[in-house]
Write an enzyme that holds these catalytic residues in place. Structure first.
Site, PDB file in Angstrom:
ATOM      1  N   CYS A  82       0.828  -1.204   0.000  1.00  0.00           N
ATOM      2  CA  CYS A  82       0.000   0.000   0.000  1.00  0.00           C
ATOM      3  C   CYS A  82       0.866   1.259   0.000  1.00  0.00           C
ATOM      4  O   CYS A  82       1.663   1.454  -0.904  1.00  0.00           O
ATOM      5  CB  CYS A  82      -1.006  -0.032   1.148  1.00  0.00           C
ATOM      6  SG  CYS A  82      -2.351   1.173   0.946  1.00  0.00           S
ATOM      7  N   HIS A 191      -4.029  -4.720  -0.390  1.00  0.00           N
ATOM      8  CA  HIS A 191      -3.725  -5.261   0.937  1.00  0.00           C
ATOM      9  C   HIS A 191      -3.797  -6.788   0.917  1.00  0.00           C
ATOM     10  O   HIS A 191      -4.876  -7.354   1.117  1.00  0.00           O
ATOM     11  CB  HIS A 191      -4.717  -4.719   1.972  1.00  0.00           C
ATOM     12  CG  HIS A 191      -4.524  -3.278   2.296  1.00  0.00           C
ATOM     13  ND1 HIS A 191      -3.640  -2.852   3.252  1.00  0.00           N
ATOM     14  CD2 HIS A 191      -5.099  -2.164   1.773  1.00  0.00           C
ATOM     15  CE1 HIS A 191      -3.675  -1.528   3.333  1.00  0.00           C
ATOM     16  NE2 HIS A 191      -4.549  -1.085   2.435  1.00  0.00           N
ATOM     17  N   GLU A 193      -2.882  -8.801   3.155  1.00  0.00           N
ATOM     18  CA  GLU A 193      -3.263  -9.289   4.488  1.00  0.00           C
ATOM     19  C   GLU A 193      -4.778  -9.262   4.700  1.00  0.00           C
ATOM     20  O   GLU A 193      -5.292  -9.885   5.635  1.00  0.00           O
ATOM     21  CB  GLU A 193      -2.559  -8.469   5.574  1.00  0.00           C
ATOM     22  CG  GLU A 193      -3.118  -7.100   5.864  1.00  0.00           C
ATOM     23  CD  GLU A 193      -2.740  -6.016   4.866  1.00  0.00           C
ATOM     24  OE1 GLU A 193      -3.130  -4.856   5.074  1.00  0.00           O
ATOM     25  OE2 GLU A 193      -2.032  -6.331   3.873  1.00  0.00           O
TER      26      GLU A 193
END
Length: 213
Positions: A82, A191, A193
């Site tokens: 990011c 992202h 994650e």
């Protein structure tokens, strides 16, 4: 093996760290750290980020982590996520901020005049939600991930590289570079994650990556 997650106070640090711990298992020790010496000693480095790029650069510099990040990007497997990925470019339109200059190019805002869908309806900025990813060049971190797999995005700005480093693209509504890579560095706008099984696969590939394309 030790993987350092750089903590400069800006980013979804807990989620990134927990996701890495989940995929690494006994393969690696994941360390969330604001200590430049620990970053320097790590075998691999993850550089996340969330928020406004001027604030991120300010915190990175004031916490004494700027040089540690630059050094890590030179010589070990390195993952930017990011705003951490955006900071690797020369500059950003967000606050007219100078970046780290690891990659040639800049970070630009989605232009209002292009933010229209196929029916001519206005699209919102920031670009937020699940979007397909398309391979531009092969890369070890994309191994085992299907073409068109969806990842989670939250951003108003995107990379505009001036060198041939794009490895993945997405579209909102036009195609833009969503991940770039060179040598030991992989940097992604979305992202992983927060991107369920596909994102975890990418993170696991990073844990197993030797830093070579």
């Amino acid at each position: 093996m030790k993987i350092a997650v750089v903590d400069y106070g800006m980013g979804n640090l807990r989620s990134v760290t927990k996701a890495l711990e989940h995929v690494a298992g006994d393969l690696a020790n994941i360390v969330l750290t604001a200590d430049p010496a620990i970053v320097a000693a790590a075998d691999k480095v993850v550089f996340p980020g969330q928020g406004a790029m001027p604030d991120c650069m300010k915190e990175l510099t004031e916490r004494g982590l700027k040089q540690a990040v630059l050094d890590a990007a030179q010589n070990k497997p390195f993952l930017g996520i990011c705003v951490g990925a955006q900071l690797l470019f020369e500059s950003s339109e967000e606050g007219h901020t100078a970046g780290l200059g690891v990659f040639k190019g800049k970070v630009v805002r989605f232009p209002k005049e292009k933010m229209l869908d196929a029916q001519g309806q206005k699209l919102k900025v920031p670009h937020m939600g699940w979007n397909e990813m398309f391979k531009v060049q092969d890369h070890p971190l994309w191994a085992g991930i299907a073409e068109g797999e969806r990842f989670y995005f939250v951003h108003s700005y995107h990379f505009q590289p001036s060198e041939n480093i794009a490895v993945l693209e997405s579209a909102y509504p036009y195609r833009f570079a969503a991940a770039v890579a060179r040598d030991n560095i992989f940097a992604i706008q979305c992202h992983p994650e927060k991107s369920h099984h596909a994102g975890l696969s990418l993170l696991k590939n990073f844990v197993n990556w030797n830093g070579k394309i």
